[in-house]
Design a protein around this motif. Structure first.
Motif, short mmCIF file in Angstrom:
data_model
loop_
_atom_site.label_atom_id
_atom_site.label_comp_id
_atom_site.label_asym_id
_atom_site.label_seq_id
_atom_site.Cartn_x
_atom_site.Cartn_y
_atom_site.Cartn_z
N PRO B 41 -3.83 -4.19 4.82
CA PRO B 41 -4.25 -4.39 3.29
C PRO B 41 -5.55 -4.83 3.20
O PRO B 41 -6.48 -4.06 2.32
N MET B 44 -7.49 -1.57 3.70
CA MET B 44 -7.49 -0.64 2.50
C MET B 44 -8.52 -1.31 1.43
O MET B 44 -9.38 -0.61 0.88
N ARG B 45 -8.54 -2.59 1.25
CA ARG B 45 -9.42 -3.26 0.20
C ARG B 45 -10.79 -3.07 0.57
O ARG B 45 -11.54 -2.88 -0.30
N PRO B 55 -8.14 -0.89 -5.04
CA PRO B 55 -7.48 -0.98 -3.83
C PRO B 55 -5.98 0.09 -4.11
O PRO B 55 -5.76 0.56 -3.21
N ALA B 56 -5.60 0.10 -5.32
CA ALA B 56 -4.30 0.77 -5.52
C ALA B 56 -4.53 1.93 -5.30
O ALA B 56 -3.68 2.92 -4.75
N GLN B 57 -5.58 2.70 -5.65
CA GLN B 57 -6.04 4.13 -5.63
C GLN B 57 -5.81 4.39 -4.13
O GLN B 57 -5.59 5.49 -3.51
N PHE B 59 -4.65 2.55 -1.56
CA PHE B 59 -3.07 2.50 -1.13
C PHE B 59 -2.29 3.83 -1.41
O PHE B 59 -1.40 4.22 -0.59
N SER B 60 -2.30 4.33 -2.50
CA SER B 60 -1.93 5.66 -3.04
C SER B 60 -2.11 6.53 -1.98
O SER B 60 -0.97 7.20 -1.63
N SER B 63 -0.73 5.55 1.70
CA SER B 63 0.75 5.61 1.86
C SER B 63 1.47 6.91 1.85
O SER B 63 2.69 7.34 2.30
N ARG B 70 0.92 1.24 8.44
CA ARG B 70 0.73 0.26 7.53
C ARG B 70 1.59 -1.00 7.89
O ARG B 70 1.76 -1.79 7.13
#
Lengths: 863, 192
Positions: B41, B44-45, B55-57, B59-60, B63, B70
């Motif tokens: 994480p 990704m951050r 970060p959500a983008q 992560f998308s 994944s 991961r």
């Protein structure tokens, strides 16, 4: 709803309006080029089923529900991404389309749990409705459905049941495209695709609630509403939100006389359907046990419940007694939280009692004459096509969130260059072409300099410590935008600075570039209260008191049967300053808390302590009300009908839906009773409509505002009788002290106020106050994030944790005005008082100073 | 994690190759994964921060692709191709041999967290079948003997000899000690 970009092509096609003829299921309609088939169908009165298409977002054709048959085209195109072409012939209910719709629904339902009986959305669910209307009736899938942990919290306010989701992309598109907070996204792929946040990074968007309303299934639900009601049990009225001065249109839904839900109404002029989470979820205070339910009077030092008659008599006697000492022995503060009718009644009572010392703003706004009379005034919709937008005011994202969305949309979608004049970076900074960051309290100087530069007055150096390069860039943009309806948004930049000439310099800038002004205020009905005459220099209708014997004054005196006092009135700061000196005999406060909601808390405390007689009209026992001699319980938002005026001057209606608690009354009612007791004439009004009619008759500006014209979402825009024309502006020099930090005290969306503090929805949202400092200042002080420091201000000391934030310029410190900092106060200068109330940022502020500075000291580490 | 100084320079170089910086998300994720052995994480951050994304983008995107791991995995990743050319040339035996040599199964990491072994779809090196990758570096015509030496080097944390060079900036030499927490040697879940 098509994009209206100001490109040369678009202008050309506007010049020769070419309309397209489209035939949908035999109905022929004409549409603009660029119109999508799904929009044309709606126009032709033909509903094409859909889930992912949303009129306010870009189409993505994800759900495949809107497939239609177009003659002479192969395959079935999705109506939501197919632009109309001339002579197009479309069929939306042929056997093949019906078969496809059945298949799409069968697939969408393959994994959908069909738990409608326990789902919040059941009864108002697009998936449920469209399955009934277009679905196959039964499914061929016998396999086990997907399972997920349910529900998971995306944030403190939004829950997600992933197995209900049909992956329409509305919430994720909203978060990215509209809110600009892409904190939720699709993760995993194929059969496991679902919506999620990043681990440990919740969906903390100020606009998160809109995703719940946009969700076409029950996947997203609201924490405050979950399992509270079924849609068929709800009654609703359309009203105007009372949280800020944007005036978003809302649907207020209730059951058994309790407000349970607030939804957005798509008003093109104002909120385009969106609400901020404070507006959407901030209603639980209405039913809080702390609501005042009966009048109270002080007997032997104690506030005790009294009858309305006793309380009204006591209040009228106190006011009359003080009035004998002359107009300056009276002070009337408040009105900006009430309806315009009640504010009018307040303004009238002050004048009947013999004083012009009345102010709806609590020393936290701008000149009243500017706010009501700004000229030429912009509408919110003007922002969409402005040649440039200059924002000189508070952080719109924190104070007027839906206006922030509109400005952001103009900048991002329509390419309007945005110039931000702010003492620190704001939510808009990332969309700004230029951020003119400058010393707090000197925004007016900067606007005047911009105005001068736009008129080719040479400036050797930009004032207020703004960067010369940024200034130059801003001048280029506004010069380019001259005479093309640029908009200057002007509001108070913070509560630790007086921003005295801001209205004048914003007007000066707008004049220099041939643009418009949009003044902004904080409280919901500040504009309405000012238009109703709740300002020392204004009469109802926004006409200038000083202009003497003009028509409006005569009309008002005729309506009231009384002469309007002619002395020069004091504004809130003046009234409170005099009260703190012990010169005010009676204060009448309507939704005005001088202790917790006034920029200068020590002055407010002093004023409350030294005023002989205080009447408080409020909904909660605020610290100020607790010190009053007579307290009246007021009806508030959702409990009384009336009109409100937003920042544009747009008058819309607030509508009562639930009963106020106890014997609470709309303010206009008790003010009418007080007026009657003071004037010796009978009370006049039996409903808010009577008040409205008197106001419309008395104030020429309201003459065109009829009950019918304010009925809908659009309302009607009122213009002040006298427009604002600033005097010659003189900017008093402001000394800078390099050992001190200039205080920037803005409001945050979520605070610890009387209202937000009583909404359970917001209880879990962190509202801890921290002081934010530039990283260079942090290392100079040798402190790290989370360490407490002492801010030594003119009025008091404040111990508060610091946090590095490079959006604050060096030499400044940002503190949230509406949050409680700490209650340590062991070595406070003041005694007694500070032990009584938690320390607030307002304790630091000297509202009589143009700017406030503090010295920052590190605390000795405990041995 | 945070990128090493060297990898941060590589990251900046990668970002500079694209007109829109967010296009660099895939290569930066490879870089982050190769530094740590898995995509954490924090990794990704950090990629999000470099690219100005949420970060959500990131992560998308991460994944969506099976090549990003991961969950903590071994420091080095051996990917053995199982598609037709390689299979005909003996990739099944090769994989079995590597499992035996490592003492851990495909889709798992060695107990000390040194190496993660996975089976992958066609690596597009059919001319050199059977082929495998170690941290993205190709090894072609891999014999049983070569596999032993590749495994031994990887277990020592070294870059095996005989490879075709690190493919691009997207990959880096793994840094530091194995990232895998103790007791996580037998990583659950099927690799790739």
């Amino acid at each position: 709803m098509a994009d209206t970009k100001a490109s040369p092509e678009a202008e050309e096609s506007q010049a020769s309006p070419e309309r397209l003829k489209v035939t949908i299921d035999g109905v022929t309609t004409e549409v603009e080029p660029g119109t999508l088939l799904i929009e044309a169908a709606l126009k032709a009165g033909k509903y094409i089923p859909h889930f992912c298409w949303h009129p306010r977002m870009k189409p993505v054709a994800k759900c495949r529900m809107c497939l239609v048959e177009v003659e002479d085209q192969r395959g079935l195109p999705p109506a939501c991404t197919t632009p109309c072409s001339n002579e197009m012939v479309v069929h939306t209910d042929t056997p093949i389309v019906q078969q496809v719709q059945e298949s799409v629904l069968e697939l969408l339902l393959a994994n959908h749990p069909l738990d409608c009986p326990v789902c919040d959305r059941g009864g108002e669910c697009p998936l449920q409705d469209q399955t009934m209307a277009y679905g196959p009736g039964e499914s061929r899938f016998v396999e086990e459905k997907r399972h997920y942990e349910k529900p998971i919290a995306l944030s403190e306010l939004v829950l997600l049941d992933r197995e209900r989701c049909i992956l329409c992309d509305r919430c994720t598109r909203f978060a990215d495209e509209v809110a600009g907070d892409p904190l939720i996204a699709f993760v995993e792929r194929g059969n496991r695709t679902h919506v999620l946040t990043f681990p440990d990074e919740p969906f903390r968007s100020y606009f998160s609630g809109n995703t719940i309303e946009a969700c076409p299934v029950g996947a997203l639900t609201a924490v405050p509403y979950r399992f509270k009601a079924r849609p068929w049990d709800l009654e609703e009225v359309e009203s105007t939100c009372a949280q800020c001065a944007v005036g978003c249109r809302v649907k207020l839904q209730s059951s058994s006389s309790r407000v349970l839900r607030v939804l957005g109404v798509d008003s093109e002029e104002v909120n385009q359907g969106w609400l901020c989470d404070k507006g959407r979820f901030g209603f639980e205070y209405l039913h809080h046990d702390d609501r005042l339910t009966a009048p109270m009077i002080r007997i032997d030092g104690e506030l005790v419940e009294a009858s309305w008659g006793e309380a009204l008599d006591a209040a009228a006697d106190g006011i009359k007694r003080a009035a004998k000492e002359g107009p300056d022995a009276l002070g009337f503060l408040g009105g900006s939280r009430s309806t315009t009718e009640s504010a009018y009644a307040f303004s009238k009572l002050a004048r009947i009692a013999g004083t012009n010392n009345v102010d709806a703003q609590l020393g936290d706004g701008l000149e009243a004459a500017f706010l009501v009379g700004a000229n030429p005034r912009a509408s919110i919709a003007n922002l969409d096509s402005a040649a440039a937008i200059v924002v000189a005011g508070p952080d719109l994202k924190e104070e007027l969130p839906v206006l922030y969305l509109r400005v952001k949309q103009a900048a991002l979608k329509n390419g309007v260059p945005l110039i931000e004049c702010s003492p620190m970076q704001t939510g808009l900074s990332r969309y700004a072409a230029v951020s003119l960051i400058h010393r707090a309290g000197e925004t007016a100087q900067l606007l005047s300099a911009l105005a001068g530069a736009a008129q080719r007055e040479p400036t050797d150096r930009p004032p207020a410590g703004a960067s010369a390069t940024d200034f130059q860039r801003a001048v280029e943009i506004i010069s380019e935008a001259c005479d093309k309806n640029a908009v200057v948004i002007a509001g108070r930049t913070g509560l630790a600075t007086s921003d005295g000439e801001l209205g004048a310099s914003a007007t000066q800038l707008a004049e220099a570039i041939g643009g418009l002004v949009l003044p902004v205020a904080h409280r919901a009905n500040t504009m309405g209260a000012l238009f109703a005459g709740c300002a020392p220099d204004l009469l109802p209708g926004g006409s200038r008191l000083a202009d003497g014997d003009g028509g409006s004054r005569a009309a008002i005196e005729k309506a009231w049967g009384r002469a309007v006092p002619s002395h020069e009135g004091r504004d809130a700061s003046g009234i409170v300053t005099e009260a703190a000196r012990g010169n005010v005999g009676a204060l009448v406060l309507m939704g005005a808390d001088l202790i917790d909601d006034f920029p200068d808390r020590s002055l407010g405390l002093e004023a409350i302590g030294r005023t002989g007689f205080i009447v408080a009209i409020d909904i909660f026992m605020t610290p100020t009300a607790a010190a009053a001699d007579v307290v009246f319980p007021a009806a508030t938002f959702g409990e009384q009908s009336g009109c409100v005026v937003n920042i544009e001057g747009r008058v819309t209606r607030q509508v009562a839906k639930v009963a106020p608690p106890g014997s609470s009354q709309p303010e206009w009612y008790l003010l009418d009773q007080l007026t009657s007791r003071i004037s010796g004439k009978p009370a006049r009004w039996t409903s808010h409509q009577d008040v409205f009619e008197e106001m419309a008759a008395a104030a020429p500006a309201f003459a065109e505002v009829t009950r019918a014209s304010i009925e809908g979402a659009k309302g009607t825009v009122v213009r002040a009788s006298d427009t604002y024309a600033p005097q010659e502006i003189e900017h008093p020099p402001i000394a800078t002290d390099q050992y001190n930090h200039r205080v920037i005290a803005g409001r945050k969306l979520y605070g610890d106020g009387q209202v937000s503090g009583r909404c359970t929805a917001f209880r879990r949202i962190d509202t801890k106050a921290v002081a934010r400092l530039n990283s260079r200042d942090m290392s100079r002080l040798g402190v790290e994030d989370g360490v407490a420091v002492r801010l030594r201000g003119a009025r008091a000391d404040l111990e508060i944790a610091v946090m590095t934030d490079d959006s604050v310029p060096e030499g400044s410190v940002s503190v949230p005005f509406n949050r409680i900092a700490t209650s340590s106060g062991a070595d406070e200068k003041e005694t007694g008082e500070s032990a009584l109330h938690p320390i607030r940022v307002a304790d630091l502020i000297d509202s009589t100073a143009a700017v406030n500075e503090v010295r920052i000291e590190t605390l000795e580490s405990p041995a | 994690m945070s990128f090493s100084a060297e990898n941060r320079r590589i990251a900046d170089r990668i970002v500079a190759q694209y007109p829109q910086s967010e296009s660099a998300v895939l290569p930066l994720l490879h870089l982050a994964q190769s530094q740590d052995g898995w995509l954490s994480p924090d990794g990704m951050r950090e990629v999000a921060e470099i690219l100005g994304l949420e970060p959500a983008q990131v992560f998308s995107v991460a994944s969506f692709y099976t090549m990003y791991l991961r969950e903590p995995a071994g420091k080095k990743i051996i990917s053995v191709c199982n598609n037709i050319s390689c299979m005909l040339q003996g990739s099944d035996e090769l994989l079995e041999r590597i499992e035996h040599r490592l003492g851990s199964k495909c889709g798992h990491s060695t107990s000390g967290g040194e190496v993660y072994l996975e089976e992958v779809e066609c690596l597009a090196a059919c001319g050199g079948a059977p082929c495998l990758q170690v941290d993205g570096e190709y090894f072609e015509n891999v014999t049983i003997e070569a596999a032993d030496s590749i495994v031994d080097s990887a277990m020592r944390g070294e870059r095996p000899e005989g490879g075709k060079g690190l493919p691009s900036d997207f990959y880096s030499e793994p840094l530091g000690a194995p990232s895998i927490p103790e007791g996580l040697g037998a990583n659950e879940g099927e690799g790739s």
